[in-house]
Design a protein around this motif. Structure first.
Motif, mmCIF file in Angstrom:
data_model
loop_
_atom_site.group_PDB
_atom_site.id
_atom_site.type_symbol
_atom_site.label_atom_id
_atom_site.label_comp_id
_atom_site.label_asym_id
_atom_site.label_seq_id
_atom_site.Cartn_x
_atom_site.Cartn_y
_atom_site.Cartn_z
ATOM 1 N N ARG A 1 0.627 -1.052 0.322
ATOM 2 C CA ARG A 1 -0.475 -0.312 0.137
ATOM 3 C C ARG A 1 1.031 1.233 -0.290
ATOM 4 O O ARG A 1 0.599 2.019 -0.940
ATOM 5 N N GLU A 2 2.103 1.426 0.703
ATOM 6 C CA GLU A 2 2.733 3.196 0.555
ATOM 7 C C GLU A 2 4.037 2.604 -0.699
ATOM 8 O O GLU A 2 3.416 3.788 -1.241
ATOM 9 N N LEU A 3 4.041 1.656 -1.249
ATOM 10 C CA LEU A 3 4.389 1.750 -2.436
ATOM 11 C C LEU A 3 3.719 2.324 -3.483
ATOM 12 O O LEU A 3 3.374 3.010 -4.268
ATOM 13 N N LEU A 4 1.811 1.901 -3.483
ATOM 14 C CA LEU A 4 1.255 2.312 -4.646
ATOM 15 C C LEU A 4 0.846 3.884 -4.380
ATOM 16 O O LEU A 4 0.993 4.664 -5.039
ATOM 17 N N ALA A 5 0.766 4.008 -3.249
ATOM 18 C CA ALA A 5 0.520 5.454 -2.799
ATOM 19 C C ALA A 5 2.248 5.961 -2.894
ATOM 20 O O ALA A 5 1.620 7.373 -4.071
ATOM 21 N N GLN A 6 3.172 5.806 -3.032
ATOM 22 C CA GLN A 6 4.378 6.675 -3.501
ATOM 23 C C GLN A 6 4.103 6.425 -5.139
ATOM 24 O O GLN A 6 4.882 7.613 -5.805
ATOM 25 N N ALA A 7 3.790 5.881 -5.717
ATOM 26 C CA ALA A 7 3.438 5.668 -6.791
ATOM 27 C C ALA A 7 1.983 6.223 -7.790
ATOM 28 O O ALA A 7 1.841 6.355 -9.085
ATOM 29 N N GLY A 8 1.351 6.984 -6.798
ATOM 30 C CA GLY A 8 0.708 7.305 -6.640
ATOM 31 C C GLY A 8 -0.929 7.044 -6.708
ATOM 32 O O GLY A 8 -1.939 7.709 -7.816
ATOM 33 N N TYR A 9 -0.963 6.357 -6.253
ATOM 34 C CA TYR A 9 -2.230 5.233 -6.372
ATOM 35 C C TYR A 9 -3.100 4.998 -5.613
ATOM 36 O O TYR A 9 -3.144 3.902 -5.106
ATOM 37 N N ALA A 10 -2.873 5.984 -4.108
ATOM 38 C CA ALA A 10 -3.227 5.729 -2.805
ATOM 39 C C ALA A 10 -4.365 5.418 -2.576
ATOM 40 O O ALA A 10 -4.951 4.602 -1.924
ATOM 41 N N ASP A 11 -5.652 5.785 -4.081
ATOM 42 C CA ASP A 11 -6.742 5.112 -3.475
ATOM 43 C C ASP A 11 -6.795 3.380 -4.762
ATOM 44 O O ASP A 11 -8.140 3.036 -5.061
ATOM 45 N N GLY A 12 -5.772 2.685 -5.230
ATOM 46 C CA GLY A 12 -5.318 2.262 -5.912
ATOM 47 C C GLY A 12 -6.477 2.263 -7.087
ATOM 48 O O GLY A 12 -6.155 3.482 -8.268
ATOM 49 N N PHE A 13 -6.390 1.169 -7.908
ATOM 50 C CA PHE A 13 -6.417 1.006 -9.980
ATOM 51 C C PHE A 13 -7.269 0.204 -9.837
ATOM 52 O O PHE A 13 -7.332 -1.205 -9.177
ATOM 53 N N THR A 14 -7.778 0.236 -11.066
ATOM 54 C CA THR A 14 -8.266 -0.931 -11.417
ATOM 55 C C THR A 14 -8.060 -1.928 -13.123
ATOM 56 O O THR A 14 -7.040 -0.750 -13.809
ATOM 57 N N THR A 15 -7.276 -2.544 -13.471
ATOM 58 C CA THR A 15 -6.464 -3.610 -14.432
ATOM 59 C C THR A 15 -7.261 -4.714 -15.140
ATOM 60 O O THR A 15 -8.027 -5.388 -13.808
ATOM 61 N N THR A 16 -6.651 -5.443 -16.111
ATOM 62 C CA THR A 16 -7.106 -6.368 -16.031
ATOM 63 C C THR A 16 -6.762 -7.953 -15.605
ATOM 64 O O THR A 16 -5.107 -7.890 -15.462
ATOM 65 N N LEU A 17 -7.429 -8.657 -15.262
ATOM 66 C CA LEU A 17 -6.324 -10.565 -15.005
ATOM 67 C C LEU A 17 -7.165 -11.363 -16.384
ATOM 68 O O LEU A 17 -8.236 -11.665 -15.853
ATOM 69 N N LYS A 18 -6.104 -11.369 -17.056
ATOM 70 C CA LYS A 18 -6.464 -12.407 -18.270
ATOM 71 C C LYS A 18 -6.128 -13.845 -17.630
ATOM 72 O O LYS A 18 -4.659 -14.353 -18.033
ATOM 73 N N LEU A 19 -7.263 -14.636 -17.590
ATOM 74 C CA LEU A 19 -6.358 -16.034 -16.968
ATOM 75 C C LEU A 19 -7.311 -17.459 -18.288
ATOM 76 O O LEU A 19 -7.943 -17.508 -18.945
ATOM 77 N N PRO A 20 -6.074 -17.958 -19.196
ATOM 78 C CA PRO A 20 -6.128 -19.328 -19.975
ATOM 79 C C PRO A 20 -6.381 -20.866 -18.971
ATOM 80 O O PRO A 20 -6.657 -20.468 -17.955
#
Length: 489
Positions: free
Chosen positions: A327-346
């Protein structure tokens, strides 16, 4: 007395039938998209045809050693730039055409051509020239010294094909191996038959069927009913204890070359930021994934290298499970509130089951991974070739394949120049101690750059009829080699 005689006769007939069993049905979870190992990346292609239908100049043995195949021997000049291969004589392709040095020249020139569709084109990048010296002799000249050539030529991507039949190998594979292609009922099975004109040691099997069963429940039912004789990579490890308790079966657990990773698209935001990649790696609890998705089968890894390799470095401490730090690293990267991404599963269970667990672990640190279940062909098109993804889970089953991180066109898009230089140095280094140092430095670099989140080394968990012997325990390459398989009483 008549009853005793009848019983003895029936027993004799049954025993004879058992002893004369010369066909086998092999279960596989994934169907190959085609049957040409020189034109596709899917492991299922090699599983069906490697060593069975197609052969290379060299091949991998069950212990991972490099053995002679269509080449009976080879010599290397003093500076390691010229290899001369002596080819076996009297070898024919399944269509009756002769195998000779011209086929080797055609195969290697085709694989390294600018328009090559070979999934492992990098294997051939160091080849400067291929020349037929005689019908049974080929000289390969390299642009720089390399001790890797016999290893590279043992891959399924380097099997020898003929110019007369290469274009049709995707649906009608014609090789030199001990089995000939018989039929492909798409969606169901591939059938092979013994090659009566095989040049090498005779095989015990007269026929082999590869049966495609994607559903783990159906796979279990097929094994229990005897519809399938062996499932070398059984898709439901939770059933192995039940098979192990049944004397009709042998459970075969070994190691693979399969580094299972949570791959990140380094070419797209937010994963272009190493802080985000590190956060993802620290959010992951490997043991939960191994226990929950693989029922305890799997060895945790901290980099893209097999633990059974002597050059392996244990780097698990570089990416421990630490959600607070994530969580600390995400805040440092500017994503304190997180983000949404895709997780594509074969389709494999390690991906589908593991993906559910990983999505929950990422959600706990603020990353919403939206799961998309895709079929293998979609995964190859969207993820592997198209880079249209954020996250994905896959096992890389190719042998000692850390070099893929030097490829600019590879799907996770790393290719850091310092890493590319390491791989270039490794390719020309012949001193074993120096090679180990380079491989270990490479492992540390990709771990420290958090290119991907490294999960576990895929275990080989198989089950087979107890009367079958000769199946590989370990998987040094992606193959279901039937050349030494036979039935016993």
């Amino acid at each position: 007395m008549k009853a005793l005689v009848a019983t003895l006769a029936a027993s004799l007939i049954a025993t004879t039938a058992m002893a004369q069993n010369t066909s086998i049905t092999i279960g596989m979870q994934l169907e190959p998209p085609n049957l040409d190992p020189t034109g596709g990346a899917a492991a299922a292609i090699d599983e069906v045809v490697y060593a069975n239908v197609f052969e290379g100049l060299t091949r991998f043995g069950s212990d991972g050693s490099v053995l002679p195949a269509l080449a009976s021997a080879w010599d290397i000049n003093d500076d390691g730039t010229v290899y001369t291969f002596t080819l076996r004589e009297g070898v024919t392709f399944h269509d009756g055409s002769d195998f000779d040095a011209d086929d080797v020249v055609f195969t290697l020139d085709r694989a390294r051509a600018e328009d090559s569709t070979n999934a492992q084109k990098a294997l051939f990048a160091g080849i400067e020239n291929v020349e037929a010296l005689a019908p049974n002799s080929v000289q390969i000249t390299l642009s720089s010294p390399s001790g890797n050539l016999p290893f590279n030529l043992a891959w399924g991507d380097a099997v020898i094909v003929a110019p007369e039949s290469a274009a049709g190998n995707a649906t009608n594979p014609i090789g030199t191996g001990p089995f000939v292609f018989s039929d492909w009922v798409q969606g169901d099975r591939v059938e092979l038959a013994a090659n009566p004109n095989y040049w090498g040691e005779p095989i015990a099997l007269e026929a082999a069927t590869f049966k495609f069963i994607s559903d783990p429940v159906a796979a279990f039912a097929a094994m229990m009913a005897g519809d399938v004789d062996a499932f070398p990579v059984f898709p439901a490890p939770e059933n192995l204890a039940q098979f192990d308790a049944d004397p009709r079966f042998n459970v075969i657990v070994g190691s693979t070359e399969g580094e299972t990773i949570l791959a990140m698209n380094n070419s797209a935001e937010p994963f272009a930021d190493p802080l985000v990649r590190e956060a993802v790696a620290l959010a992951i609890n490997r043991q939960e994934i191994i226990d929950g998705a693989m029922f305890g089968f799997g060895t945790p890894i901290g980099t893209h290298f097999a633990p059974h390799n002597p050059a392996y470095v244990d780097l698990l401490d570089r990416s421990p499970h630490d959600p607070d730090r994530a969580r600390e690293l995400l805040a440092q990267a500017g994503y304190a509130d997180g983000f949404t991404t895709t997780l594509k599963l074969p389709p494999p269970a390690y991906a589908r089951r593991g993906g559910e667990i990983i999505a929950a672990q990422l959600r706990a640190v603020g990353i919403e991974a939206e799961i998309e279940n895709v079929e293998w062909a979609q995964w190859l098109e969207q993820v592997f070739r198209g880079r249209d993804y954020g996250l994905t889970i896959v096992s890389h089953t190719e042998p000692m394949d850390i070099g893929i991180y030097a490829r600019e066109d590879y799907y996770f898009a790393y290719a850091r120049p310092a890493f590319v230089a390491l791989m270039d140095a490794l390719d020309v280094e012949t001193d074993e101690a120096a090679r180990v140092d380079l491989m270990q430095t490479a492992q540390e670099m990709i771990a420290d750059d958090y290119v991907n989140a490294y999960l576990f080394q895929l275990a080989k968990t198989g089950v087979a009829n107890a009367r079958i012997e000769g199946l590989w325990e370990n998987s040094p390459t992606q193959a279901i080699d039937l050349t030494g398989v036979r039935w016993v009483q």
